[in-house]
Design a protein around this motif. Structure first.
Motif, PDB file in Angstrom:
ATOM      1  N   VAL A 143       0.827  -1.207   0.000  1.00 43.12           N
ATOM      2  CA  VAL A 143       0.000   0.000   0.000  1.00 43.12           C
ATOM      3  C   VAL A 143       0.862   1.258   0.000  1.00 43.12           C
ATOM      4  N   ARG A 144       1.893   1.316   0.833  1.00 44.01           N
ATOM      5  CA  ARG A 144       2.726   2.520   0.914  1.00 44.01           C
ATOM      6  C   ARG A 144       3.465   2.759  -0.395  1.00 44.01           C
ATOM      7  N   ILE A 145       3.957   1.713  -1.021  1.00 47.00           N
ATOM      8  CA  ILE A 145       4.675   1.880  -2.290  1.00 47.00           C
ATOM      9  C   ILE A 145       3.705   2.308  -3.383  1.00 47.00           C
ATOM     10  N   SER A 146       2.492   1.802  -3.337  1.00 48.52           N
ATOM     11  CA  SER A 146       1.472   2.257  -4.289  1.00 48.52           C
ATOM     12  C   SER A 146       1.187   3.751  -4.090  1.00 48.52           C
ATOM     13  N   GLU A 147       1.138   4.185  -2.841  1.00 52.55           N
ATOM     14  CA  GLU A 147       0.931   5.605  -2.552  1.00 52.55           C
ATOM     15  C   GLU A 147       2.093   6.445  -3.085  1.00 52.55           C
ATOM     16  N   ILE A 148       3.319   5.951  -2.892  1.00 54.44           N
ATOM     17  CA  ILE A 148       4.483   6.671  -3.417  1.00 54.44           C
ATOM     18  C   ILE A 148       4.390   6.736  -4.939  1.00 54.44           C
ATOM     19  N   GLY A 149       4.030   5.625  -5.565  1.00 50.41           N
ATOM     20  CA  GLY A 149       3.873   5.604  -7.015  1.00 50.41           C
ATOM     21  C   GLY A 149       2.833   6.607  -7.482  1.00 50.41           C
ATOM     22  N   THR A 150       1.723   6.674  -6.764  1.00 50.14           N
ATOM     23  CA  THR A 150       0.665   7.631  -7.101  1.00 50.14           C
ATOM     24  C   THR A 150       1.175   9.059  -6.960  1.00 50.14           C
ATOM     25  N   ASP A 151       1.904   9.339  -5.872  1.00 48.82           N
ATOM     26  CA  ASP A 151       2.461  10.674  -5.649  1.00 48.82           C
ATOM     27  C   ASP A 151       3.465  11.038  -6.750  1.00 48.82           C
ATOM     28  N   VAL A 152       4.335  10.089  -7.107  1.00 47.51           N
ATOM     29  CA  VAL A 152       5.324  10.322  -8.162  1.00 47.51           C
ATOM     30  C   VAL A 152       4.606  10.636  -9.475  1.00 47.51           C
ATOM     31  N   ALA A 153       3.628   9.806  -9.831  1.00 49.26           N
ATOM     32  CA  ALA A 153       2.924   9.994 -11.100  1.00 49.26           C
ATOM     33  C   ALA A 153       2.211  11.352 -11.136  1.00 49.26           C
ATOM     34  N   ALA A 154       1.509  11.697 -10.083  1.00 49.37           N
ATOM     35  CA  ALA A 154       0.756  12.957 -10.069  1.00 49.37           C
ATOM     36  C   ALA A 154       1.694  14.166 -10.025  1.00 49.37           C
ATOM     37  N   GLY A 155       2.623  14.142  -9.089  1.00 50.77           N
ATOM     38  CA  GLY A 155       3.522  15.281  -8.916  1.00 50.77           C
ATOM     39  C   GLY A 155       4.410  15.519 -10.118  1.00 50.77           C
ATOM     40  N   GLN A 156       4.979  14.450 -10.644  1.00 51.31           N
ATOM     41  CA  GLN A 156       5.904  14.634 -11.752  1.00 51.31           C
ATOM     42  C   GLN A 156       5.169  14.918 -13.061  1.00 51.31           C
ATOM     43  N   SER A 157       3.951  14.432 -13.213  1.00 52.59           N
ATOM     44  CA  SER A 157       3.156  14.787 -14.400  1.00 52.59           C
ATOM     45  C   SER A 157       2.877  16.287 -14.409  1.00 52.59           C
ATOM     46  N   ALA A 158       2.531  16.828 -13.246  1.00 53.63           N
ATOM     47  CA  ALA A 158       2.297  18.272 -13.146  1.00 53.63           C
ATOM     48  C   ALA A 158       3.579  19.048 -13.417  1.00 53.63           C
ATOM     49  N   GLU A 159       4.706  18.570 -12.880  1.00 52.10           N
ATOM     50  CA  GLU A 159       5.981  19.248 -13.117  1.00 52.10           C
ATOM     51  C   GLU A 159       6.376  19.197 -14.586  1.00 52.10           C
ATOM     52  N   ILE A 160       6.068  18.109 -15.265  1.00 55.42           N
ATOM     53  CA  ILE A 160       6.370  17.998 -16.697  1.00 55.42           C
ATOM     54  C   ILE A 160       5.681  19.137 -17.446  1.00 55.42           C
ATOM     55  N   GLU A 161       4.428  19.368 -17.146  1.00 51.21           N
ATOM     56  CA  GLU A 161       3.688  20.434 -17.828  1.00 51.21           C
ATOM     57  C   GLU A 161       4.286  21.804 -17.515  1.00 51.21           C
ATOM     58  N   ARG A 162       4.662  22.031 -16.243  1.00 55.09           N
ATOM     59  CA  ARG A 162       5.288  23.314 -15.884  1.00 55.09           C
ATOM     60  C   ARG A 162       6.623  23.490 -16.598  1.00 55.09           C
ATOM     61  N   MET A 163       7.409  22.412 -16.683  1.00 57.03           N
ATOM     62  CA  MET A 163       8.715  22.514 -17.347  1.00 57.03           C
ATOM     63  C   MET A 163       8.563  22.703 -18.851  1.00 57.03           C
ATOM     64  N   LYS A 164       7.575  22.072 -19.458  1.00 55.31           N
ATOM     65  CA  LYS A 164       7.321  22.284 -20.887  1.00 55.31           C
ATOM     66  C   LYS A 164       6.987  23.744 -21.170  1.00 55.31           C
ATOM     67  N   GLU A 165       6.164  24.326 -20.307  1.00 56.29           N
ATOM     68  CA  GLU A 165       5.805  25.739 -20.465  1.00 56.29           C
ATOM     69  C   GLU A 165       7.025  26.626 -20.262  1.00 56.29           C
ATOM     70  N   LEU A 166       7.836  26.343 -19.273  1.00 58.53           N
ATOM     71  CA  LEU A 166       9.054  27.113 -19.039  1.00 58.53           C
ATOM     72  C   LEU A 166       9.995  26.989 -20.230  1.00 58.53           C
ATOM     73  N   LEU A 167      10.129  25.812 -20.779  1.00 58.65           N
ATOM     74  CA  LEU A 167      10.988  25.589 -21.936  1.00 58.65           C
ATOM     75  C   LEU A 167      10.505  26.431 -23.119  1.00 58.65           C
ATOM     76  N   ARG A 168       9.196  26.524 -23.320  1.00 58.83           N
ATOM     77  CA  ARG A 168       8.646  27.357 -24.392  1.00 58.83           C
ATOM     78  C   ARG A 168       8.966  28.842 -24.168  1.00 58.83           C
ATOM     79  N   GLN A 169       9.081  29.247 -22.918  1.00 63.46           N
ATOM     80  CA  GLN A 169       9.340  30.648 -22.593  1.00 63.46           C
ATOM     81  C   GLN A 169      10.819  31.041 -22.734  1.00 63.46           C
ATOM     82  N   LEU A 170      11.700  30.058 -22.735  1.00 65.41           N
ATOM     83  CA  LEU A 170      13.144  30.379 -22.797  1.00 65.41           C
ATOM     84  C   LEU A 170      13.558  30.941 -24.147  1.00 65.41           C
TER      85      LEU A 170
END
Length: 170
Positions: A143-170
């Motif tokens: 259960v705890r590893i599944s929670e970590i996996g869920t956190d990684v997937a959600a958090g890093q998916s959001a960061e991917i979008e922020r980094m893509k936008e930042l990359l477009r702005q450079l």
């Protein structure tokens, strides 16, 4: 109701995610002195803070279960030393890991060029982590590893979008 416990998928995820995150920490260390854009530096610092804490949690999970954690030699380390940056051996097969050549190019870059390479590399790195997290959420039983996996997937998916936008702005 008895606890299900962990399985091989959980262990593999944690043992792979620790060096995967360690490479991100190394990339963040490079950003401190090589990045030009303050937003890139802020992204790198935020990623380093989050992934450093996750490394500690995953290492503790392995220890609690009497499972060998990756050694310091397996980890990407803090400084780019031209040796091992988590890009060699079986770690190179992990989704999203930068190759040694990519890490060398990142370490050699400064300013705007570094910012672009960092964001491109970290986007791919995060996409690999999201892939690995999806796999453990599907195949793991802890259960705890599944929670970590869920956190990684959600958090890093959001960061991917922020980094893509930042990359477009450079």
């Amino acid at each position: 109701m008895p606890e299900v416990g962990h399985n091989d998928a959980d262990v593999e995820f944690v043992q792979m995610m620790i060096p995967h995150h360690a490479q991100a920490l190394e990339m963040g260390q490079l950003a401190r002195t090589r990045a030009q854009n303050p937003k890139v530096k802020a992204v790198a610092a935020r990623i380093a803070d989050a992934q450093g804490a996750e490394i500690l949690e995953m290492s503790a999970w392995l220890e609690r279960h009497g499972i060998e954690a990756p050694t310091a030699a397996d980890l990407a380390g803090g400084a780019h030393d031209g040796d091992a940056h988590g890009g060699g051996g079986h770690h190179a097969m992990m989704p999203g890991m930068l190759s040694e050549d990519q890490m060398d190019a990142l370490a050699a870059a400064e300013g705007h060029r570094f910012d672009v390479l960092y964001l491109q590399g970290m986007i791919a790195h995060h996409q690999g982590a999201v892939e690995m997290a999806g796999q453990v959420m599907e195949d793991g039983t802890d259960v705890r590893i599944s929670e970590i996996g869920t956190d990684v997937a959600a958090g890093q998916s959001a960061e991917i979008e922020r980094m893509k936008e930042l990359l477009r702005q450079l």
